[in-house]
Write a protein that holds these residues in place. Sequence first.
Motif, PDB file in Angstrom:
ATOM      1  N   SER A 123       6.005   4.040   1.814  1.00 10.35           N
ATOM      2  CA  SER A 123       6.058   5.746   2.228  1.00 10.35           C
ATOM      3  C   SER A 123       6.540   6.520   0.874  1.00 10.35           C
ATOM      4  O   SER A 123       7.450   6.070   0.249  1.00 10.35           O
ATOM      5  CB  SER A 123       6.677   6.111   3.265  1.00 10.35           C
ATOM      6  OG  SER A 123       6.815   7.761   3.525  1.00 10.35           O
ATOM      7  N   THR A 124       5.764   7.602   0.460  1.00 11.08           N
ATOM      8  CA  THR A 124       6.259   8.443  -0.556  1.00 11.08           C
ATOM      9  C   THR A 124       5.711   9.705  -0.327  1.00 11.08           C
ATOM     10  O   THR A 124       4.948  10.087   0.496  1.00 11.08           O
ATOM     11  CB  THR A 124       6.044   7.804  -2.060  1.00 11.08           C
ATOM     12  OG1 THR A 124       6.910   8.493  -3.018  1.00 11.08           O
ATOM     13  CG2 THR A 124       4.671   7.978  -2.387  1.00 11.08           C
ATOM     14  N   ASP A 125       6.362  10.796  -1.156  1.00 12.27           N
ATOM     15  CA  ASP A 125       5.965  12.045  -1.076  1.00 12.27           C
ATOM     16  C   ASP A 125       5.066  12.402  -2.363  1.00 12.27           C
ATOM     17  O   ASP A 125       5.146  11.782  -3.481  1.00 12.27           O
ATOM     18  CB  ASP A 125       6.989  13.137  -0.889  1.00 12.27           C
ATOM     19  CG  ASP A 125       7.759  12.781   0.459  1.00 12.27           C
ATOM     20  OD1 ASP A 125       7.091  12.312   1.403  1.00 12.27           O
ATOM     21  OD2 ASP A 125       8.923  13.130   0.450  1.00 12.27           O
ATOM     22  N   THR A 159      13.428   6.503  -6.762  1.00 16.63           N
ATOM     23  CA  THR A 159      12.314   7.332  -7.271  1.00 16.63           C
ATOM     24  C   THR A 159      12.651   8.910  -7.546  1.00 16.63           C
ATOM     25  O   THR A 159      14.000   9.062  -7.196  1.00 16.63           O
ATOM     26  CB  THR A 159      10.967   7.685  -6.172  1.00 16.63           C
ATOM     27  OG1 THR A 159       9.849   8.153  -6.729  1.00 16.63           O
ATOM     28  CG2 THR A 159      11.529   8.391  -4.849  1.00 16.63           C
ATOM     29  N   ARG A 160      11.878   9.567  -8.221  1.00 22.42           N
ATOM     30  CA  ARG A 160      12.600  10.831  -8.686  1.00 22.42           C
ATOM     31  C   ARG A 160      11.628  11.908  -7.994  1.00 22.42           C
ATOM     32  O   ARG A 160      10.471  11.902  -7.918  1.00 22.42           O
ATOM     33  CB  ARG A 160      12.290  10.920 -10.328  1.00 22.42           C
ATOM     34  CG  ARG A 160      12.896  10.235 -10.913  1.00 22.42           C
ATOM     35  CD  ARG A 160      12.489   9.885 -12.601  1.00 22.42           C
ATOM     36  NE  ARG A 160      11.144   9.075 -12.346  1.00 22.42           N
ATOM     37  CZ  ARG A 160      10.647   8.322 -13.588  1.00 22.42           C
ATOM     38  NH1 ARG A 160      11.558   8.220 -14.608  1.00 22.42           N
ATOM     39  NH2 ARG A 160       9.465   7.877 -13.340  1.00 22.42           N
ATOM     40  N   VAL A 161      12.094  13.099  -7.516  1.00 20.06           N
ATOM     41  CA  VAL A 161      11.473  14.153  -6.865  1.00 20.06           C
ATOM     42  C   VAL A 161      12.010  15.074  -7.335  1.00 20.06           C
ATOM     43  O   VAL A 161      12.872  15.675  -8.075  1.00 20.06           O
ATOM     44  CB  VAL A 161      11.644  14.039  -5.212  1.00 20.06           C
ATOM     45  CG1 VAL A 161      11.304  12.724  -4.662  1.00 20.06           C
ATOM     46  CG2 VAL A 161      13.454  14.470  -4.985  1.00 20.06           C
ATOM     47  N   SER A 162      10.946  16.226  -7.141  1.00 17.39           N
ATOM     48  CA  SER A 162      11.015  17.603  -7.593  1.00 17.39           C
ATOM     49  C   SER A 162      12.169  18.366  -6.755  1.00 17.39           C
ATOM     50  O   SER A 162      12.337  18.333  -5.516  1.00 17.39           O
ATOM     51  CB  SER A 162       9.860  18.494  -7.583  1.00 17.39           C
ATOM     52  OG  SER A 162       9.987  19.987  -7.464  1.00 17.39           O
ATOM     53  N   PRO A 163      13.149  19.191  -7.337  1.00 19.61           N
ATOM     54  CA  PRO A 163      13.918  20.013  -6.822  1.00 19.61           C
ATOM     55  C   PRO A 163      13.314  21.463  -6.265  1.00 19.61           C
ATOM     56  O   PRO A 163      14.295  22.403  -6.114  1.00 19.61           O
ATOM     57  CB  PRO A 163      15.051  20.246  -7.765  1.00 19.61           C
ATOM     58  CG  PRO A 163      14.339  20.315  -8.987  1.00 19.61           C
ATOM     59  CD  PRO A 163      13.262  19.270  -8.849  1.00 19.61           C
ATOM     60  N   THR A 179      14.703   7.549   2.992  1.00 17.10           N
ATOM     61  CA  THR A 179      13.905   8.574   3.803  1.00 17.10           C
ATOM     62  C   THR A 179      12.264   8.396   3.207  1.00 17.10           C
ATOM     63  O   THR A 179      11.985   7.482   2.425  1.00 17.10           O
ATOM     64  CB  THR A 179      14.245  10.267   2.983  1.00 17.10           C
ATOM     65  OG1 THR A 179      13.768  10.119   1.460  1.00 17.10           O
ATOM     66  CG2 THR A 179      15.674  10.357   3.240  1.00 17.10           C
ATOM     67  N   GLY A 180      11.336   9.497   3.655  1.00 16.77           N
ATOM     68  CA  GLY A 180       9.860   9.222   3.584  1.00 16.77           C
ATOM     69  C   GLY A 180       9.588   9.414   2.064  1.00 16.77           C
ATOM     70  O   GLY A 180       8.533   8.818   1.651  1.00 16.77           O
ATOM     71  N   ALA A 181      10.302   9.912   1.129  1.00 18.02           N
ATOM     72  CA  ALA A 181      10.168   9.747  -0.218  1.00 18.02           C
ATOM     73  C   ALA A 181      10.108   8.345  -1.003  1.00 18.02           C
ATOM     74  O   ALA A 181       9.183   8.172  -1.854  1.00 18.02           O
ATOM     75  CB  ALA A 181      10.919  10.810  -1.026  1.00 18.02           C
ATOM     76  N   CYS A 214       1.026  -1.184  -0.033  1.00 19.15           N
ATOM     77  CA  CYS A 214       0.207  -0.109  -0.103  1.00 19.15           C
ATOM     78  C   CYS A 214       0.780   1.180   0.047  1.00 19.15           C
ATOM     79  O   CYS A 214       1.803   1.276   0.904  1.00 19.15           O
ATOM     80  CB  CYS A 214      -1.038  -0.148   1.269  1.00 19.15           C
ATOM     81  SG  CYS A 214      -1.958   1.573   1.379  1.00 19.15           S
ATOM     82  N   VAL A 215       0.729   2.147  -1.020  1.00 21.44           N
ATOM     83  CA  VAL A 215       1.439   3.356  -1.271  1.00 21.44           C
ATOM     84  C   VAL A 215       0.876   4.349  -0.165  1.00 21.44           C
ATOM     85  O   VAL A 215      -0.524   4.696  -0.177  1.00 21.44           O
ATOM     86  CB  VAL A 215       1.589   3.817  -2.408  1.00 21.44           C
ATOM     87  CG1 VAL A 215       2.431   5.243  -2.661  1.00 21.44           C
ATOM     88  CG2 VAL A 215       2.213   2.804  -3.390  1.00 21.44           C
ATOM     89  N   CYS A 216       1.605   5.138   0.611  1.00 25.50           N
ATOM     90  CA  CYS A 216       1.207   5.938   1.605  1.00 25.50           C
ATOM     91  C   CYS A 216       1.753   7.458   1.248  1.00 25.50           C
ATOM     92  O   CYS A 216       2.745   7.618   1.359  1.00 25.50           O
ATOM     93  CB  CYS A 216       1.522   5.560   3.053  1.00 25.50           C
ATOM     94  SG  CYS A 216       0.870   3.806   3.412  1.00 25.50           S
TER      95      CYS A 216
END
Length: 311
Positions: A107-109, A232-236, A185-187, A10-12
């Motif tokens: 967990s992700t953001d 994963t890829r996140v915004s800067p 990390t949470g991301a 489950c993705v949260c």
Amino acid sequence: MADTIAMTLCVCVPARNEAARLPILLDALAMQDWPGALPVAIAINNSTDDSRAVADAACHRHAGRLDVHIVERTFAPEQAHAGSARRIAMDTGLGILPALDNAALVSTDADSRPPRDWLHNIATAFSRGADMVGGRIDIDSDEPLPPPVHRLRTAWDEYWAAVRAIEDAIDPLPWDPAPRHGDHTGASLAIRAELYLACGGVPAIASGEDRALVLAALARGARLVHPVTVNTRVSPRLEGRAEGGMAVAMHTLFESAENDISPMAPAFTHWRERAHWRKQLRARPDGAALIARQEPLLPPMPHDMMLELQP
């Protein structure tokens, strides 16, 4: 895929004023190489934008592919922080799992855009005995860094790769072998559901809630892995949602690059000493748990080496 189909993930996602980002994340989740409907728990908190409306629209768009559960909360100012938001997201995810056995929370953001094989590779790591799976955090190629900032981030990547090489040479962990990254990390952090429950959930603290959860699990002897296949890829972005979060680190990175500042970091001798300390403690029957409990109490390493920048 046979070893991953039997596992439930489950993705949260905690989300605060993320109307612009949530559709990108949910589209990426819908494209995952994962069988069946994917459970997703979204905790929208203290939002003043259209986060709920765009989340609902994405649910409709991906009906049958994503099984999205949305909760909304408005926390009092003293509780309106990352710890409260991530805890609600993860607890919601825990509640919608059909069973805790062979299940995990991921967990992700809201500003994340995971690649298509993200969940498959996480499940593969669990099938090999992991209790927690950290994912490497990359900057989204759709939002590239300016060259000076990219140069500085590359220097940090090389520094941490050297630190991991020291650790792997002195105190290798058989369950987390090289090559490995160092992010958890949470991301991108997955944890077995039973372990999450045993740890008491995400600590409701203003910042560092992800690190605190990891330490609580490690103190129980959990096996944390960092496969290079999980990322994963996140915004800067420079304006984040969490106190002390990634946006703060990016702001520091941009500021150092713009002012041509070479950051300082702990010299590698300190990391060698730390690795020997861990190895000595790890030889005890409860060594891994002792390390998790005692290491946060050690004095901070001095930042006495200038980060080496490539021309």
